[in-house]
Design a protein around this motif. Structure first.
Motif, PDB file in Angstrom:
ATOM      1  N   ASN A 180      -4.354  -0.255 -13.252  1.00 52.78           N
ATOM      2  CA  ASN A 180      -4.357   0.000 -11.800  1.00 52.78           C
ATOM      3  C   ASN A 180      -3.892   1.418 -11.467  1.00 52.78           C
ATOM      4  O   ASN A 180      -3.618   1.738 -10.308  1.00 52.78           O
ATOM      5  N   ARG A 227       0.905 -10.308 -16.925  1.00 51.32           N
ATOM      6  CA  ARG A 227       1.131  -9.661 -15.640  1.00 51.32           C
ATOM      7  C   ARG A 227      -0.100  -8.792 -15.399  1.00 51.32           C
ATOM      8  O   ARG A 227      -0.317  -7.805 -16.143  1.00 51.32           O
ATOM      9  N   ARG A 286       9.239   1.413  -7.352  1.00 49.71           N
ATOM     10  CA  ARG A 286       9.998   0.229  -6.921  1.00 49.71           C
ATOM     11  C   ARG A 286      11.116   0.711  -6.002  1.00 49.71           C
ATOM     12  O   ARG A 286      11.740   1.744  -6.255  1.00 49.71           O
ATOM     13  N   ALA A 335      -1.888  -0.955  -5.776  1.00 52.13           N
ATOM     14  CA  ALA A 335      -2.871  -1.506  -6.720  1.00 52.13           C
ATOM     15  C   ALA A 335      -3.860  -2.430  -6.023  1.00 52.13           C
ATOM     16  O   ALA A 335      -4.645  -3.102  -6.685  1.00 52.13           O
ATOM     17  N   GLY A 372      -1.057  -6.181 -13.989  1.00 53.50           N
ATOM     18  CA  GLY A 372      -0.461  -5.009 -13.364  1.00 53.50           C
ATOM     19  C   GLY A 372       0.479  -4.343 -14.355  1.00 53.50           C
ATOM     20  O   GLY A 372       0.502  -4.700 -15.541  1.00 53.50           O
ATOM     21  N   ALA A 373       1.274  -3.392 -13.850  1.00 55.30           N
ATOM     22  CA  ALA A 373       2.122  -2.597 -14.753  1.00 55.30           C
ATOM     23  C   ALA A 373       3.576  -3.074 -14.775  1.00 55.30           C
ATOM     24  O   ALA A 373       4.144  -3.334 -15.834  1.00 55.30           O
ATOM     25  N   GLY A 374       4.191  -3.178 -13.600  1.00 53.29           N
ATOM     26  CA  GLY A 374       5.636  -3.459 -13.518  1.00 53.29           C
ATOM     27  C   GLY A 374       5.936  -4.906 -13.891  1.00 53.29           C
ATOM     28  O   GLY A 374       5.293  -5.833 -13.411  1.00 53.29           O
ATOM     29  N   ARG A 379       0.889 -11.615 -10.613  1.00 54.53           N
ATOM     30  CA  ARG A 379       0.982 -10.222 -10.169  1.00 54.53           C
ATOM     31  C   ARG A 379       2.450  -9.970  -9.824  1.00 54.53           C
ATOM     32  O   ARG A 379       3.253  -9.834 -10.746  1.00 54.53           O
ATOM     33  N   SER A 380       2.813  -9.991  -8.525  1.00 56.16           N
ATOM     34  CA  SER A 380       4.199  -9.634  -8.197  1.00 56.16           C
ATOM     35  C   SER A 380       5.106 -10.825  -7.933  1.00 56.16           C
ATOM     36  O   SER A 380       6.278 -10.628  -7.600  1.00 56.16           O
ATOM     37  N   HIS A 429       3.130  -2.473  -0.158  1.00 54.72           N
ATOM     38  CA  HIS A 429       2.821  -2.596  -1.590  1.00 54.72           C
ATOM     39  C   HIS A 429       1.303  -2.626  -1.824  1.00 54.72           C
ATOM     40  O   HIS A 429       0.758  -3.574  -2.387  1.00 54.72           O
TER      41      HIS A 429
HETATM   42  O1  LIG Z   1       1.297  -3.194 -11.197  1.00 57.46           O
HETATM   43  C1  LIG Z   1       2.356  -3.050 -10.558  1.00 57.46           C
HETATM   44  O2  LIG Z   1       3.439  -2.733 -11.068  1.00 57.46           O
HETATM   45  C2  LIG Z   1       2.357  -3.244  -9.112  1.00 57.46           C
HETATM   46  O3  LIG Z   1       3.330  -2.960  -8.464  1.00 57.46           O
HETATM   47  C3  LIG Z   1       1.161  -3.838  -8.469  1.00 57.46           C
HETATM   48  O4  LIG Z   1       1.583  -5.043  -7.917  1.00 57.46           O
HETATM   49  P1  LIG Z   1       0.516  -6.091  -7.357  1.00 57.46           P
HETATM   50  O5  LIG Z   1      -0.314  -6.519  -8.546  1.00 57.46           O
HETATM   51  O6  LIG Z   1      -0.304  -5.369  -6.351  1.00 57.46           O
HETATM   52  O7  LIG Z   1       1.314  -7.194  -6.776  1.00 57.46           O
END
Ligand SMILES: O=C(O)C(=O)COP(=O)(O)O
Ligand SMILES: NC(=O)C1=CN([C@@H]2O[C@H](COP(=O)(O)OP(=O)(O)OC[C@H]3O[C@@H](n4cnc5c(N)ncnc54)[C@H](O)[C@@H]3O)[C@@H](O)[C@H]2O)C=CC1
Length: 387
Positions: free
Chosen positions: A82, A55, A229, A273, A57-59, A37-38, A270
């Motif tokens: 998410n 990942r 971010r 998600a 998640g997105a970022g 995840r992060s 944070h």
């Molecule tokens: O999906 C993303 O970009 C997030 O920021 C979510 O982060 P996390 O999975 O909650 O650590």
């Protein structure tokens, strides 16, 4: 048999998507794939056995995408999985910034032993009064999975919505309410909007996009929401603007020493998600992507390699080659295979930026000897026998 490592806790619902052919390992030297995840992976040394990273998640700013591509490691994310979780937090953030709900709740707690709390509340409540979001102008910067959902929801809530995204995808554009005003110059968002929310990825091009100069263009008393971010915002400049009241509230999902105790900030740890639904969605999608890549060589939702799909591997042999996007690669692959008397029954070659990916189906199973020969070709980064 495959092994995977989780660098963060990953939802069980997602991990249950792995079959008995998969086991979890704590040793990176044994893992074929990583789920994350992060957790920051920038300082990690990734051994050769790693084929893919998902990942959940997105970022993906926590992952060294270029280094991974160079090592032939495919990095996936889970687009949109998410987005609803974040959208709900953004709407909550707008409401919390508009009315002093947090202050009011704290006040009641302080008066918990006061028998007359009810009466006193009627006298004191005016200090927590605020405004409604209906009729206000919301600027959404970045109309991807999250930004589009926020923009549409804000329309339903009666806001006037301005949307800015010069790289919007056709899919997302189709999903947007026609009532959203298309803004071509981000400065118009800065100048016009009462609320501004950021939904862009952290890239070199977006870092610090909310600067001292952009804040100066904003309306007095603007509310800024940042669920993307922290480095997108010059938070030192922002703190000054919060002190003077130029910015009424900064709602951010990224705790750091600059904003943690700052005036007029609402900081969450944070949480965007962190819902059961988002965690399950992301994990399910991540596991599906990894399985399809490891078992069939197919790539869906990679951020550093092209999408590529040759279906379920039901043929006699299949080879996956991660390589540089340079001339003459395919003819060299064909020469090696032809020289070994191996007939190609199907193949796909796709590229994305500096990197490319070739999947080759064979009429006979691939051998280690062939793999070693393909590996020697200049520009080849990884070769794998799928079957
Ligand atoms: O999906 C993303 O970009 C997030 O920021 C979510 O982060 P996390 O999975 O909650 O650590
Ligand atoms: N707080 C949290 O828990 C979460 C935070 N995020 C953050 O939100 C970001 C966005 O997530 P998604 O909407 O799912 O991603 P997405 O990839 O669907 O959307 C990003 C959008 O930003 C646009 N964009 C890129 N550069 C831009 C620029 N300079 N100006 C305007 N638009 C630009 C893209 O065209 C794209 O439409 C993620 O990259 C991540 O950093 C994502 C999920 C959870």
């Amino acid at each position: 048999m495959f092994q995977y490592q989780c660098l963060n806790p990953i939802s069980k619902v997602g991990l249950d998507g792995f079959t008995n052919d998969y086991t979890k390992t704590e040793e990176i030297e044994k893992a074929d794939a990583i789920l994350v995840r992060s957790a920051s992976m920038h300082e990690m040394k990734l051994p050769e056995n790693i084929q893919a990273i998902a990942r959940a998640g997105a970022g993906v700013n926590n992952i060294p995408l270029q280094d991974c591509a160079e090592q032939g490691i495919v990095v996936f994310n889970t687009p949109g999985a998410n987005a609803n979780g974040v959208k709900e937090m953004v709407i909550a953030g707008m409401l919390l910034a508009s009315r002093d709900i947090v202050g009011g709740v704290e006040w009641v707690k302080q008066e918990k032993d006061n028998e007359n709390v009810g009466k006193l509340a009627e006298k004191q409540k005016k200090q927590f009064a605020g405004c409604e979001i209906k009729g206000k102008k919301l600027g959404v910067i970045g109309l991807g999975a999250i930004g589009a959902m926020v923009a549409n929801t804000a329309i339903y809530l009666g806001m006037e919505v301005y949307g800015y995204d010069p790289y919007i995808s056709v899919d997302t554009a189709w999903k947007l309410s026609r009532e959203i005003k298309h803004i071509a110059n981000v400065e118009d968002i800065f100048k016009e909007c009462d609320y501004i929310t950021l939904h862009v990825p952290l890239l070199d091009s977006t870092k610090g996009m909310i600067s001292k100069d952009s804040i100066a263009m904003m309306k007095d008393g603007v509310v800024l929401l940042n669920f993307s971010r922290d480095l997108l915002v010059d938070e030192t400049a922002l703190i000054d603007a919060l002190e003077t009241g130029k910015v009424k509230k900064y709602v951010t999902d990224f705790a750091n020493p600059t904003v943690a105790g700052a005036k007029n900030t609402l900081v969450t740890p944070h949480l965007g998600a962190s819902t059961a639904e988002s965690e399950d969605n992301c994990a399910c999608m991540a596991v599906k992507e990894l399985r399809d890549y490891l078992e069939n060589g197919n790539i869906h939702n990679s951020v550093n390699y092209p999408n590529c799909d040759m279906g379920i591997c039901g043929v006699a042999g299949r080879i996956a080659i991660n390589h540089k996007n340079v001339v003459n690669m395919i003819s060299q692959f064909a020469t090696v295979l032809g020289g070994a008397g191996m007939n190609i029954s199907d193949m796909t070659n796709k590229s994305k930026g500096d990197y490319a990916y070739t999947l080759i189906d064979l009429e006979t199973p691939a051998t280690q000897e062939i793999i070693d020969k393909l590996d020697e070709i200049e520009g080849v980064l990884k070769v794998r026998i799928i079957k």
